[in-house]
Write a protein that holds these residues in place. Structure first.
Motif, PDB file in Angstrom:
ATOM      1  N   GLU A   1       0.813  -1.214   0.000  1.00 47.45           N
ATOM      2  CA  GLU A   1       0.000   0.000   0.000  1.00 47.45           C
ATOM      3  C   GLU A   1       0.846   1.264   0.000  1.00 47.45           C
ATOM      4  N   ASP A   2       2.046   1.178   0.564  1.00 48.55           N
ATOM      5  CA  ASP A   2       2.932   2.332   0.673  1.00 48.55           C
ATOM      6  C   ASP A   2       4.372   1.868   0.514  1.00 48.55           C
ATOM      7  N   GLU A   3       4.926   2.045  -0.672  1.00 48.31           N
ATOM      8  CA  GLU A   3       6.263   1.528  -0.970  1.00 48.31           C
ATOM      9  C   GLU A   3       7.326   2.111  -0.050  1.00 48.31           C
ATOM     10  N   THR A   4       7.099   3.319   0.452  1.00 49.87           N
ATOM     11  CA  THR A   4       8.089   3.942   1.331  1.00 49.87           C
ATOM     12  C   THR A   4       8.188   3.231   2.679  1.00 49.87           C
ATOM     13  N   SER A   5       7.187   2.395   2.992  1.00 50.05           N
ATOM     14  CA  SER A   5       7.202   1.639   4.250  1.00 50.05           C
ATOM     15  C   SER A   5       7.845   0.264   4.094  1.00 50.05           C
ATOM     16  N   SER A   6       8.321  -0.048   2.894  1.00 48.65           N
ATOM     17  CA  SER A   6       8.989  -1.327   2.651  1.00 48.65           C
ATOM     18  C   SER A   6      10.331  -1.362   3.368  1.00 48.65           C
ATOM     19  N   VAL A   7      10.765  -2.557   3.759  1.00 48.80           N
ATOM     20  CA  VAL A   7      12.017  -2.710   4.504  1.00 48.80           C
ATOM     21  C   VAL A   7      12.869  -3.786   3.849  1.00 48.80           C
ATOM     22  N   LYS A   8      14.150  -3.496   3.706  1.00 47.25           N
ATOM     23  CA  LYS A   8      15.109  -4.459   3.155  1.00 47.25           C
ATOM     24  C   LYS A   8      15.996  -4.981   4.279  1.00 47.25           C
ATOM     25  N   VAL A   9      16.194  -6.299   4.314  1.00 48.57           N
ATOM     26  CA  VAL A   9      17.094  -6.921   5.277  1.00 48.57           C
ATOM     27  C   VAL A   9      18.302  -7.458   4.525  1.00 48.57           C
ATOM     28  N   ASP A  10      19.493  -6.991   4.888  1.00 46.66           N
ATOM     29  CA  ASP A  10      20.719  -7.453   4.235  1.00 46.66           C
ATOM     30  C   ASP A  10      21.073  -8.866   4.670  1.00 46.66           C
TER      31      ASP A  10
ATOM     32  N   SER B   1      20.417 -22.214   0.667  1.00 51.75           N
ATOM     33  CA  SER B   1      19.697 -22.274  -0.605  1.00 51.75           C
ATOM     34  C   SER B   1      18.266 -22.780  -0.441  1.00 51.75           C
ATOM     35  N   SER B   2      17.979 -23.487   0.666  1.00 49.71           N
ATOM     36  CA  SER B   2      16.636 -24.045   0.862  1.00 49.71           C
ATOM     37  C   SER B   2      15.882 -23.448   2.050  1.00 49.71           C
ATOM     38  N   ARG B   3      16.574 -22.669   2.905  1.00 46.66           N
ATOM     39  CA  ARG B   3      15.893 -22.120   4.089  1.00 46.66           C
ATOM     40  C   ARG B   3      16.508 -20.800   4.502  1.00 46.66           C
ATOM     41  N   ILE B   4      15.622 -19.874   4.843  1.00 40.01           N
ATOM     42  CA  ILE B   4      16.028 -18.591   5.407  1.00 40.01           C
ATOM     43  C   ILE B   4      15.243 -18.388   6.694  1.00 40.01           C
ATOM     44  N   ALA B   5      15.926 -17.981   7.741  1.00 37.39           N
ATOM     45  CA  ALA B   5      15.264 -17.682   9.005  1.00 37.39           C
ATOM     46  C   ALA B   5      15.837 -16.377   9.543  1.00 37.39           C
ATOM     47  N   CYS B   6      14.940 -15.492   9.985  1.00 37.75           N
ATOM     48  CA  CYS B   6      15.397 -14.201  10.472  1.00 37.75           C
ATOM     49  C   CYS B   6      14.351 -13.591  11.400  1.00 37.75           C
ATOM     50  N   VAL B   7      14.743 -12.519  12.055  1.00 33.96           N
ATOM     51  CA  VAL B   7      13.812 -11.750  12.888  1.00 33.96           C
ATOM     52  C   VAL B   7      13.063 -10.785  11.978  1.00 33.96           C
ATOM     53  N   VAL B   8      11.752 -10.730  12.128  1.00 33.20           N
ATOM     54  CA  VAL B   8      10.949  -9.794  11.337  1.00 33.20           C
ATOM     55  C   VAL B   8      11.293  -8.373  11.772  1.00 33.20           C
ATOM     56  N   PRO B   9      11.693  -7.506  10.851  1.00 35.80           N
ATOM     57  CA  PRO B   9      12.063  -6.140  11.235  1.00 35.80           C
ATOM     58  C   PRO B   9      10.854  -5.332  11.691  1.00 35.80           C
ATOM     59  N   LYS B  10      11.119  -4.138  12.192  1.00 34.87           N
ATOM     60  CA  LYS B  10      10.045  -3.239  12.600  1.00 34.87           C
ATOM     61  C   LYS B  10       9.297  -2.773  11.359  1.00 34.87           C
ATOM     62  N   LEU B  11       8.012  -3.117  11.276  1.00 32.30           N
ATOM     63  CA  LEU B  11       7.202  -2.807  10.101  1.00 32.30           C
ATOM     64  C   LEU B  11       5.973  -2.006  10.514  1.00 32.30           C
ATOM     65  N   ALA B  12       5.594  -1.061   9.659  1.00 29.92           N
ATOM     66  CA  ALA B  12       4.356  -0.324   9.886  1.00 29.92           C
ATOM     67  C   ALA B  12       3.167  -1.235   9.603  1.00 29.92           C
ATOM     68  N   SER B  13       2.040  -0.938  10.180  1.00 26.40           N
ATOM     69  CA  SER B  13       0.836  -1.731   9.922  1.00 26.40           C
ATOM     70  C   SER B  13       0.489  -1.686   8.441  1.00 26.40           C
ATOM     71  N   GLY B  14      -0.038  -2.799   7.932  1.00 26.59           N
ATOM     72  CA  GLY B  14      -0.410  -2.840   6.524  1.00 26.59           C
ATOM     73  C   GLY B  14      -0.228  -4.211   5.929  1.00 26.59           C
ATOM     74  N   SER B  15      -0.294  -4.289   4.598  1.00 27.85           N
ATOM     75  CA  SER B  15      -0.145  -5.542   3.852  1.00 27.85           C
ATOM     76  C   SER B  15       1.238  -5.595   3.213  1.00 27.85           C
ATOM     77  N   TYR B  16       1.836  -6.794   3.248  1.00 26.74           N
ATOM     78  CA  TYR B  16       3.202  -6.948   2.761  1.00 26.74           C
ATOM     79  C   TYR B  16       3.351  -8.178   1.874  1.00 26.74           C
ATOM     80  N   LYS B  17       4.327  -8.104   0.971  1.00 30.02           N
ATOM     81  CA  LYS B  17       4.790  -9.233   0.177  1.00 30.02           C
ATOM     82  C   LYS B  17       6.233  -9.524   0.582  1.00 30.02           C
ATOM     83  N   ILE B  18       6.631 -10.790   0.510  1.00 33.62           N
ATOM     84  CA  ILE B  18       8.008 -11.191   0.781  1.00 33.62           C
ATOM     85  C   ILE B  18       8.731 -11.370  -0.545  1.00 33.62           C
TER      86      ILE B  18
END
Length: 258
Positions: free
Chosen positions: A195-204, A213-230
């Motif tokens: 809904e708001d591209e400026t609220s997107s977050v990148k994790v290095d 190659s088959s699994r990624i696990a991480c802490v979810v960063p601080k995100l604003a309320s809304g809908s997200y795609k991974i």
């Protein structure tokens, strides 16, 4: 989804939408020294019985039914088939035959089943009709014949769901060729706000706890309320050197941050 197939009792499926990629076959060359390659499908996503039920409803093939009713009958049929198979029957499920398979070795003819070395599973052998339909398919070879990242599942451990993201919680992602690696500026794991591209977050990559190659696990960063795609952007390749160009895969599901 092929509506002509789903709307009929007998399928007449014809398609050219099966995308495949070619991979070099390790440790094998022809007599003239040329490399050989093998093909693997590029899977679009992972579907559930609910998804298939909705596909069926979209065709009108089962008018008057609900998706819940279709799934309920499907689950009952599955349980009945499993019971028969695990009691020694070969079950023809229409698209092929299901049967019990035992893996692991036995030391002698008098050996007993040992769950530490042996396992029982259900195997599947496609039937004549499926093979005839598959013979009609003309796969499309992906240009570049390259390894493509593919996210298969995303699970939010904190909420225990596959449709919610919990900032500060633990996220588990499975897939193929999803290792986040490379020096390009765009490489990373993205939480894309739809809904708001400026609220997107990148994790290095350096901030991803498990990065394979088959699994990624991480802490979810601080995100604003809304809908997200991974989304994953990577230069991962199965050779020693990374790809020059970045490859992108965005998971089909949408996630909610409350």
């Amino acid at each position: 989804m092929n509506i002509n197939t789903l709307s009929k009792t007998t399928a007449d499926y014809e398609s050219s939408k099966l995308a495949v990629a070619l991979y070099q076959t390790a440790m094998r060359t022809e007599n003239d020294g040329k490399k050989t390659y093998h093909a693997r499908p590029i899977f679009r996503n992972k579907l559930t019985m609910e998804n298939i039920a909705n596909d069926i409803l979209a065709t009108g093939a089962l008018e008057g039914y609900t998706a819940e009713q279709i799934v309920s009958v499907w689950k009952v049929a599955n349980n009945a088939m499993i019971d028969r198979v695990l009691n020694g029957s070969l079950v023809d499920g229409g698209i092929g035959t299901f049967y019990a398979r035992i893996s692991g070795s036995f030391d002698s003819e008098q050996s007993s089943f040992d769950s530490e070395k042996n396992a029982i599973d259900i195997a599947f052998r496609s039937g004549k009709t499926v093979k005839e339909l598959a013979a009609q398919i003309q796969p499309v070879i992906a240009q570049g014949n390259s390894v493509k990242p593919e996210i298969l599942s995303v699970f939010d451990v904190e909420s225990g769901t596959e449709d919610t993201l919990t900032p500060g919680g633990f996220l588990d992602i499975t897939g193929k060729s999803i290792l986040v690696t490379g020096d390009n500026d765009d490489v990373g794991l993205y939480f894309v706000n739809t809904e708001d591209e400026t609220s997107s977050v990148k994790v290095d990559a350096s901030k991803i706890g498990v990065n394979t190659s088959s699994r990624i696990a991480c802490v979810v960063p601080k995100l604003a309320s809304g809908s997200y795609k991974i989304k994953i952007v990577t230069q991962f390749a199965r050779s020693n050197a990374p790809r020059k160009d970045s490859q992108v895969n965005t998971f089909a599901n949408t996630f909610t941050v409350l």
